[in-house]
Each structure stands twice: as structure tokens, then as C-alpha cells.
Design an enzyme around this catalytic site. Structure first.
Site, PDB file in Angstrom:
ATOM      1  N   HIS A  41       0.848  -1.197   0.000  1.00  0.00           N
ATOM      2  CA  HIS A  41       0.000   0.000   0.000  1.00  0.00           C
ATOM      3  C   HIS A  41       0.874   1.234   0.000  1.00  0.00           C
ATOM      4  O   HIS A  41       1.818   1.338   0.789  1.00  0.00           O
ATOM      5  CB  HIS A  41      -0.905   0.012   1.231  1.00  0.00           C
ATOM      6  CG  HIS A  41      -1.686   1.281   1.382  1.00  0.00           C
ATOM      7  ND1 HIS A  41      -1.685   2.029   2.547  1.00  0.00           N
ATOM      8  CD2 HIS A  41      -2.485   1.940   0.515  1.00  0.00           C
ATOM      9  CE1 HIS A  41      -2.455   3.089   2.382  1.00  0.00           C
ATOM     10  NE2 HIS A  41      -2.948   3.059   1.168  1.00  0.00           N
ATOM     11  N   SER A  42       0.607   2.160  -0.908  1.00  0.00           N
ATOM     12  CA  SER A  42       1.316   3.425  -0.969  1.00  0.00           C
ATOM     13  C   SER A  42       2.821   3.178  -1.121  1.00  0.00           C
ATOM     14  O   SER A  42       3.243   2.485  -2.038  1.00  0.00           O
ATOM     15  CB  SER A  42       0.996   4.259   0.275  1.00  0.00           C
ATOM     16  OG  SER A  42       1.546   5.549   0.186  1.00  0.00           O
ATOM     17  N   MET A  43       3.634   3.694  -0.210  1.00  0.00           N
ATOM     18  CA  MET A  43       5.079   3.500  -0.320  1.00  0.00           C
ATOM     19  C   MET A  43       5.477   2.048  -0.120  1.00  0.00           C
ATOM     20  O   MET A  43       6.593   1.653  -0.466  1.00  0.00           O
ATOM     21  CB  MET A  43       5.796   4.390   0.694  1.00  0.00           C
ATOM     22  CG  MET A  43       5.679   5.873   0.408  1.00  0.00           C
ATOM     23  SD  MET A  43       6.239   6.355  -1.243  1.00  0.00           S
ATOM     24  CE  MET A  43       7.984   5.976  -1.137  1.00  0.00           C
ATOM     25  N   SER A  65       0.399   3.487  -5.140  1.00  0.00           N
ATOM     26  CA  SER A  65       1.854   3.614  -4.996  1.00  0.00           C
ATOM     27  C   SER A  65       2.413   4.532  -6.080  1.00  0.00           C
ATOM     28  O   SER A  65       2.181   4.289  -7.267  1.00  0.00           O
ATOM     29  CB  SER A  65       2.525   2.239  -5.094  1.00  0.00           C
ATOM     30  OG  SER A  65       2.090   1.390  -4.062  1.00  0.00           O
TER      31      SER A  65
END
EC number: 3.1.-.-
Length: 955
Positions: free
Chosen positions: A179-181, A208
Site C-alpha cells: 500500500h502506498s510506499m 503507490s
């Protein structure tokens, strides 16, 4: 008064513009969010054996097993399912994977009922706890997490070996969900030395930013992005050979669209990183049965999305092989079918020889008799289930009878050859029903079974229809739709995702699908279904023409209308009969600027500050012996009045000329820090494809860039005016407090018979008690703290000094001339000039400190949680020592000498240009430019016979 009016006018315009952009961003053209929330019980267990013996970050991070259960997970952990490991993002938590574990267990239980006792597929969801670390702000943290991820994967796979159960295949690879980074951490991990080859073959990332870091305030994170993206491109440039270590990896990137206000969804694209054989980028709006924008955090718990991801996991896994997944081609086919939101074809072909096929006829709600049907250049809309492959498909489409549909390459008499099964485009129907749409420019073959014929399900059939609109931003265009199924309208002229549009509908138009052309160079699937609300829908898209996003170089092609239509970035598929009118939504377009240019609000005002500072020094150096340093207010007003219009023309010209290759070559050649290649804007990637991107200034060129550049410069100037007034207000209030608190102290009393003296011993002046503080701070930077902290403390010190100087001047001005601290008017002007100088430096340092805050926040968080984090800014004394000495020097009221003014001009001029041209992608350089300037001003102020007021020196 006019100067005040000019500054005030610009400040008011700036506040109004920022408020308008914010209102547009927050309220205009929002994606409709219809996510459902499903509650589930989860249990967590710490993987106790995975400690510092297996990873050097074992005490800093931890690994957990997550299960959908109300009961505690017994220790020791004995995994037996398909391993999935979750990597949370910036300031995230390891429990975020809980909803996915819950839906996977729920789906597995229901499939068991559907298959009447089949064992099903179990998943083991592992999750890493990074203690909410700020991985988006610090490159070293990103690398630490990636190294720990590799160690965790190796340990998990070893756990399966140690706990091998009879009849179960020992896994040799895991599925990674980021998730995301966390998605970036997953991609970084496979590039590190401790990565176990083939231990990862599937990566699913949610929101991301693959292409560009969301914040460029840290030099390390920009370097990590550059190296990792280069590694992935170089690997896939080797094709499917053994020289490509990533050849078996498939990666899916999902973005939340406009609803994601944390990460610009343009940055999720994998187009320039991964070939279509290994990667897919899409938006939640495009995904069948999701059809909604999702914000940055909700992407982890949105029921519709996690259900689709869990369903795809069941499609791609094969617990009977060491890799635990099906071949790469099958995985990518599943991703396309499940997430692209478009029609696709199977890879397998078959022939139909000597069959009796009836020609299809146009019509609505047809009930066809059993048998084969065929047609050419047709589209169909039906509530039948088309071409399901497995029990999972049947589970997803519980209603509707089966219909088999193929697209064939040729027809010879009663034979149809090279036919591929069509996986349809899903269309939302009324009452949460799902319809299937098929469009074929060629031969369509349809097989209606007896069950389908008797089901009562219907089929709408009509010819395919496409038209192109010669649209421009100065007007609108009206289209009439008369097709019984849908009509496709292409807009070849609308190429920028920075502009939003509004569509007004009338008649029987009940649904509009917005999507990118099928032959458009971008492979990012950005489509959405729009239901007219009060006869209006809002249109915006990502990817095409987005700032700083790589795009494929154009190749010579036909320029006929048909080719342009298919390659147009924006298409509208209108379901129903009526009229549609499209026009530009100017207010709605303003909100698109916020997400793309947040960092520019730091870099461009810095450029304006250096331009104003250059003007101040030019006036100071040209004024002769009676040198006066203009106040920042006066200098900013002068800049606005005499130079802002010229500066707007310069930045508009810069935005225009960067589209030329030789200009970009030159700008990269003179860039500091060097990019390593004057051809850095060209990206050689897989299979000879060549991508390019504009990584300078606004990241775009053309008419839109020419218009935006002056507007942003004016906005940045207004920000400087506002920040200046805020800093002056703070120092003024502080000086009032100092004056009241120390009114009776001798420091603020006026000694008699004081004359201006000359300091013949500048080295001795440094033997001051603050020198001890500077030495201590320098030692801490060498050993422990990042230089950003020392800079922040220096800024606070300068603000205090400026307030003190202001209080001292106010106190001296209140005395009669005979008892004044200053014997003559010239001395008063010198003191006023110095206060102007100190105030200007205070504003510049305050603004520079804002750029340093993100990295400083990472260090503070590490201190709070008791974690040690390696900083490149540790031991980097040269990045702050000139600033510390500069502040110490200011306490002696030293002004720069007039010698070598051209060096000052060069430093300020290039710093201004650097922050303008490269600031968005290299915001971390803002600090270093001030540090360089401080060092030079420190040198120019250390001259013998420098005039100071010794009695007023601050102890």
C-alpha cells in the site's frame, strides 16, 4: 503608499487564488465514493523467531501473521497456505491487511459451498510492522524497509520448509501486496543484494507512486527512485532471457483517482517501467463491480475493491507448484480481465468448421433461439453471462445464463477460423445488476444455448459507431446520439489531464462511460461510468499530458480521422439516445493543479526570494558609501512594479522552449547537481521502446505550460509577500515583548558618549560564548543529529536576534538625539539597513526550514519511538556549518563588503534559476543553495576595519 498597495494587492490576489484552488480541489468535480465497509474479526500473532539474528533490523521492525478469526493464533506459527506478505505505506500499520484476510476467508468458504466440499485455497497473510515510519519522506528509511522485507520473505519461506506437511508443496515464492510506499518498498527489495532470486513473482500495489516521489525534500529518496527505476527498465530491456532477473514477475498497480488526495494518481503508471507482458496499471473507477474513486486510506478497506483483489488471487494461485502461482501469461490475463475495465480476448484460438450460423439483426431486447449467430462490426449489450471460465466467475456472476461469444479473424462460407473468446466489458445496470457489453470491429460469432434461449435474458444489438469531435477550449460542441446500444465520441484535441470538462445531457442519455482510446500509447486503464446528475456529468482524466510523467515518443502514423479517433486520450461512450454538450470547466480545472504542483509552492517562492535578494544586493552594491540595504517589503514591491512582468515573460518562454531537445540538453548540462547525462529526459526501455519526459520547471510544455508559468510565478510572488508579513509580524511581537521585559535593563539603555569604533580583531570577536554553542551543535551534527535540526535552531536564533535588534532600535529611537545610541543620522541609517538585511535573511531561512521539516520529522519520529535511523545528513557538517557561522557573524552586526559583487550576483542568479527550472524534482537543493549563499556572505563580511558597535554586542 503605492508600494504598500502593490504588495497588499498581490497578497490579496494570492489568498483569493489559493482559496479558489482549494475550493475547486475539495468541492468541484470530486469522484463519487460508494465504498462499502465490511466488518471482520482478525487475529494477529507475532512471528517470534524472526529477530535480530535473521535481520539487522529485527529490533526496529517486526513480522506478524494475520488471520480472519476470533480465536488466538497458536504459537509456534505453522503456516500451510499460499504466502502473501503485506507492506504498509508511509505512517501505516500492519493491521491494514486484516480486511483482505477476512474477504479471502469469506470467499474461500463460499466457494467450498459452491463446489460441494472442495478443499479450496487457504492463504497465509503475513504483515510487516514498520512502526508507522515515514518512508515517503526519507530514502534511507525506504532502503531499510526493503532490506527487512527481503529478510522476512526468506524467513517465511524457510518456515514452510521447517513445517512441511505431507501432500503440500513447499512454497518458493510469495505474493507481495503493498500500500502506498509499501509498493515502492516491494520494487526496491528485488534490486537489493539480500533478495533471494525468484522469491517474489507477483506484486500488487495500491496507490503507490511508482514514477516520481510524492515529496522531493530528501536527496536520498530521489536517488533511490532514479536507481530503482533504471534497474527495472534495464532488466526488462533484456526481454525474456535469463539476463532479466525480473522476467517472471508480474506487477499490478491500482490508483484511487481524484479521490486520492495524498498521491497524484498520474504517478501510478507502469508504462515506462514494465512491458505489457509483465505489468498493468489501472484505476479503481475502471475496475468492474468497483466503479468508484477511493481515497488513499480507504483503498485498503473498500469492500468492493478487496473483493476483486481476493477473487483475482484465487484465479492466479496454484498451491501445487513451488511458485504457488500460475504462469506469467495466465496471471496477466487474469489481471486484464479483472482490473482493466475493458474488453479483452483469450490467448487460445479455435476454428468452427461447417457450422450453421444465422446473421444477427439490429434490435433491442432480443430473445434468440438456440444456435450460432454471426455478424460484422457489431456491438451488443446483454444481461447474459458471457464466457465464464471457472467457479470463481460463476460465483461473481450468480445471475444470468451463459452465452458464448468469439471474435474471429476470417469467415469462409460456413467456417469461422482463428476465433478467440471475448471477455466482455462489464457495465453497471439498474438495481446493482451487471450487464455485459461486447464491441467487435470484425467478425462476431455467438453461441446461444437452449438454457440461454429459455432464460428470458435479453440482447441489444447494433452497429459499432464512432465519431470524432473537433473540440477546442474556447467553445463547446453538441452531439446527438441515436444508436440503440451506445455511441462512441472521440476527442483527439483534448490531450491534457490538467483540464476538466463538463457534459450536459438531454433526452434518454442515462449512462456515459469515459475512457482512453484503445490504441492510445498509454497503457494505464483510466475509465469511469458517469450517471448524469441533474443532466450533468464531470469529466477529468489522468496520465496523458501529466506533468513529469514519461510518455512514449511519437512514431510516424496515419493521420486520418479514424486513426486519430482510436488514439485520442479521451473517449465518451454514450448509452442511450439524446444530446450531449461538452465544454471546459475552468473552475473545476483549478483543483487539478493542487495535486500536481504542491512541491512547486515551495520551490518557486524560493526562486522569487532569491530574485528579490538579488535586487536588494544590486541596490546595496550600487549605492556607494551611503549604502542602504532595502527592506524586503520595499524590494518585493519594486520587484512587482518593475520586474514581475518581465519575469513572467521569461518563465513563459522557458516553459515553451523546453519542448526542444537541444534546450533540454543544455539545461541538464548546466544543472547542479549533475544528472549524469545531458540526455536524461530520454528513457530507453524494454524491447526498444523509447519514452521521454520533461523533468524541468512545470514538467509540461505547449500552450498550457505557457499560460500556467506566469500564473504560478505571480502566485509565488504573492506567497513571498504573505510570508514576509507573517515573519515581520512575529519578530515585531517578539521585539515588543523584549522591550517591555527589559525596559530597565542596561542592555537597552543608552550609554553616553559612545562612538562608532572599528573592530581590528575579527578572530577575537569569535571568542564569544555563542561560539561554544555553535561548536556543540557542530559536534552533534557530526555524531548524532541531522543538519536539518541544526538549521532549524539557527533559524530560531536568527528570528530572536532580529527581534532583539528591532527592540534595541526602538529603544534608542525613543531617546533624544543628545542621548541617542547613535551619534548621527548616518549611523541610524546603517542600523536600519542592517535590520533590513537581518529580516530578509530571517524570511529566507524560515522558508528554507519549511523544506527541511519533512526529513526532520523522520528523525523526531525515530527519537520518539526509540529507533535509530541512518541519515545521510548525519556527519554532513559542511551542509550547515556555514549557516551556523553566518548567524554568529550577524550577531556582530556585520554587513557584507562591496568587494566581488559579481560573485554574489552569480550565486543568487543561479540559485534563482535552479529553483525555477529544477526545483520540483530537486526541492532538497533549496537548503544547499542558502547554505552556499551564507558561506559566501560570511566570507565577504570578514574584513579588517569592519564597522561594528561593540557596546551593543549581544552576549
Amino acid at each position: 503608499m503605492r508600494r504598500i498597495n502593490i504588495n497588499a494587492s498581490v497578497a490579496l490576489w494570492t489568498v483569493f487564488t489559493i482559496l479558489t484552488i482549494w475550493i475547486s480541489f475539495a468541492l468541484h468535480q470530486p469522484d463519487v465514493q460508494t465504498c462499502d465497509i465490511a466488518r471482520t474479526w482478525i487475529s494477529t500473532a507475532h512471528v517470534e523467531g524472526f529477530d535480530s539474528k535473521h535481520s539487522r533490523f529485527g529490533e526496529k521492525y517486526s513480522l506478524h501473521l494475520i488471520r480472519a478469526s476470533q480465536h488466538a493464533i497458536p504459537q509456534p506459527i505453522r503456516p500451510s497456505g499460499v504466502p502473501v506478505i503485506f507492506v504498509h505505506g508511509n505512517a501505516g500499520g500492519f493491521r491494514q491487511i486484516g480486511p483482505f484476510a477476512g474477504i479471502a476467508q469469506e470467499l474461500n468458504d463460499e466457494l467450498r459451498l459452491l463446489t460441494k466440499g472442495d478443499a479450496g485455497t487457504e492463504f497465509d497473510f503475513f504483515s510487516i510492522d514498520f512502526n508507522e515510519a515515514y518512508s515517503a519522506l526519507h530514502g534511507r528509511t525506504l532502503l531499510d524497509q526493503a532490506e527487512y522485507l527481503n529478510d522476512a520473505i526468506a524467513y517465511i519461506l524457510d518456515m514452510y520448509k521447517r513445517n512441511q506437511q505431507e501432500g503440500l508443496q513447499v512454497p518458493e515464492s510469495v505474493i507481495v501486496l503493498g500500500h502506498s510506499m509499501g509498493g515502492i518498498v516491494s520494487r526496491v527489495a528485488v534490486t537489493l543484494e539480500n533478495y533471494r532470486p525468484q522469491s517474489v513473482n507477483t506484486i500488487i500495489t495500491l496507490a503507490s507512486p511508482h514514477l516520481i516521489p510524492a515529496a522531493t525534500f530528501d536527496a536520498d529518496i530521489t536517488k533511490v527512485y532514479h536507481l530503482v527505476n533504471d534497474y527495472w527498465r534495464a532488466a526488462f530491456a533484456e526481454g525474456d532471457t535469463n539476463d532479466n532477473p525480473l522476467r517472471d514477475i508480474t506487477i499490478l498497480s491500482i490508483a484511487g483517482g481524484k479521490s486520492d488526495t495524498m498521491v497524484p494518481s498520474d504517478y501510478v503508471s507502469l508504462d515506462s517501467l514494465v512491458p505489457a507482458t509483465n505489468g498493468l496499471s489501472t484505476f479503481t473507477n475502471s475496475i468492474a463491480r468497483v466503479w468508484t474513486g477511493i481515497d488513499h486510506d480507504a483503498v485498503m478497506w473498500c469492500h468492493q475493491l478487496r473483493r476483486q483483489i481476493a477473487s483475482a488471487l484465487f484465479h492466479i494461485v496454484d498451491p501445487n507448484v513451488p511458485s504457488q502461482t500460475k504462469p506469467r501469461e495466465v496471471r496477466m490475463s487474469t489481471f486484464h480481465r479483472s482490473f482493466s475495465g475493458s474488453q479483452s480476448l483469450s490467448s487460445a484460438m479455435q476454428d468452427f468448421i461447417n457450422i450453421e450460423a444465422t446473421p444477427l439483426q439490429d434490435g433491442v431486447e432480443q430473445r434468440l433461439a438456440p444456435g450460432f449467430y454471426w455478424g460484422r462490426n457489431l456491438q451488443m449489450l446483454t444481461n447474459h453471462v458471457i464466457n465464464y471460465d471457472s467457479n470463481i466467475d460463476l460465483y461473481e456472476r450468480k445471475s444470468g445464463s451463459l452465452l458464448k461469444v468469439w471474435q474471429c479473424r476470417s469467415r469462409q462460407g460456413s467456417s469461422f477460423r482463428q476465433c478467440k473468446r471475448i471477455y466482455p466489458l462489464f457495465v453497471p445496470g439498474i438495481n446493482d445488476s451487471v450487464l455485459s457489453h461486447v464491441s467487435v470491429n470484425g467478425i462476431l460469432l455467438l453461441d446461444v444455448s437452449k438454457e440461454a434461449s429459455e432464460s428470458g435474458d435479453w440482447i441489444n444489438i447494433d452497429e459499432t459507431s464512432m465519431s470524432a469531435a473537433p473540440f477546442n477550449i474556447y467553445g463547446n460542441i453538441v452531439f446527438s446520439t441515436s444508436n440503440m446500444v451506445s455511441q462512441d465520441i472521440a476527442f483527439p484535441a483534448l490531450t491534457s489531464g490538467l483540464i476538466s470538462y463538463k457534459v450536459l445531457t438531454s433526452g434518454g442519455v442515462g449512462l456515459i462511460r469515459q475512457y482512453m482510446g484503445r490504441n492510445h500509447p498509454s497503457r494505464t486503464y483510466d475509465s469511469k461510468y458517469l450517471i448524469p446528475h441533474y443532466a450533468r456529468v464531470d469529466i477529468s482524466f489522468h496520465g496523458d499530458g501529466a506533468p513529469f510523467v514519461p510518455f512514449k515518443l511519437k512514431t510516424p502514423t496515419k493521420t486520418d480521422l479514424s486513426t486519430k479517433s482510436y488514439k485520442a486520450p479521451l473517449h465518451l461512450q454514450v448509452f442511450g439516445q439524446g444530446k450531449v454538450t461538452i465544454s471546459v470547466d475552468y473552475v473545476g480545472s483549478l483543483g487539478n493543479l493542487f495535486m500536481r504542483y504542491r512541491t512547486l509552492l515551495f520551490s518557486l517562492p524560493t526562486a522569487v526570494l532569491y530574485a528579490v535578494l538579488l535586487l536588494q544586493f544590486w541596490r546595496y552594491y550600487q549605492s556607494g558609501s551611503d549604502a542602504k540595504f532595502l527592506s524586503l517589503r520595499d524590494a518585493t514591491g519594486l520587484f512587482i512594479k518593475q520586474y514581475l512582468s518581465w519575469a513572467c515573460l521569461v518563465v513563459a518562454g522557458l516553459s515553451f522552449v523546453i519542448k526542444f531537445e537541444f534546450i533540454r540538453d543544455f539545461l541538464h548540462f548546466i544543472q547542479i547537481p549533475a544528472t549524469g547525462s545531458s540526455k536524461s529526459y530520454e528513457i530507453e526501455t524494454f524491447y526498444g521502446s523509447l519514452y521521454t519526459h520533461i523533468d524541468l520547471f512545470l514538467g509540461i510544455s505547449g500552450p498550457i505550460g505557457v499560460v500556467l508559468a506566469p500564473a504560478f510565478l505571480a502566485l509565488a510572488t504573492g506567497i513571498v509577500v504573505v510570508v514576509t508579513e507573517i515573519v515581520i509580524a512575529v519578530t515585531t511581537l517578539a521585539s515588543l515583548a523584549i522591550s517591555r521585559g527589559h525596559r530597565k535593563m542596561s542592555l537597552l539603555q543608552t550609554p553616553k558618549n559612545v562612538t562608532i569604533q572599528s573592530s581590528d580583531d575579527p578572530i577575537g570577536d569569535l571568542l564569544h560564548k555563542r561560539t561554544v554553542i555553535i561548536a556543540l551543535m557542530a559536534l552533534l551534527v557530526l555524531l548524532f543529529v541531522p543538519y536539518q535540526l541544526a538549521f532549524a535552531l539557527a533559524t530560531a536564533s536568527l528570528l530572536a536576534l532580529t527581534a532583539y535588534f528591532d527592540a534595541e532600535e526602538s529603544a534608542s529611537a525613543s531617546h533624544d538625539l543628545s542621548t541617542s545610541l547613535y551619534a548621527n543620522r548616518q549611523a541610524q541609517e546603517k542600523v536600519g539597513s542592517f535590520i533590513n538585511y537581518a529580516t530578509t535573511m530571517s524570511v529566507v531561512m524560515v522558508w528554507t526550514t519549511l523544506v527541511n521539516i519533512p526529513v526532520l520529522a523522520v528523525w523526531v519520529q525515530g527519537m520518539v519511538f526509540g529507533r535509530s535511523t541512518i541519515f545521510s545528513s548525519h556527519h554532513n557538517l559542511l551542509s550547515v556549518l556555514p549557516t551556523l557561522l553566518f548567524i554568529e557573524n550577524l550577531s556582530f552586526r556585520r554587513m557584507p563588503e562591496r568587494g566581488l559583487p559579481f560573485v554574489t550576483y552569480i550565486i543568487l542568479g543561479y540559485a534563482c534559476f535552479n529553483c525555477t527550472a529544477y526545483g520540483m524534482m530537486h526541492a532538497f537543493m533549496i537548503h544547499h543553495w542558502f547554505n552556499l549563499l551564507a558561506g559566501w556572505l560570511l566570507i565577504t563580511s570578514y574584513k579588517r576595519n569592519k564597522t561594528v558597535i561593540k557596546e551593543s554586542r549581544i552576549e
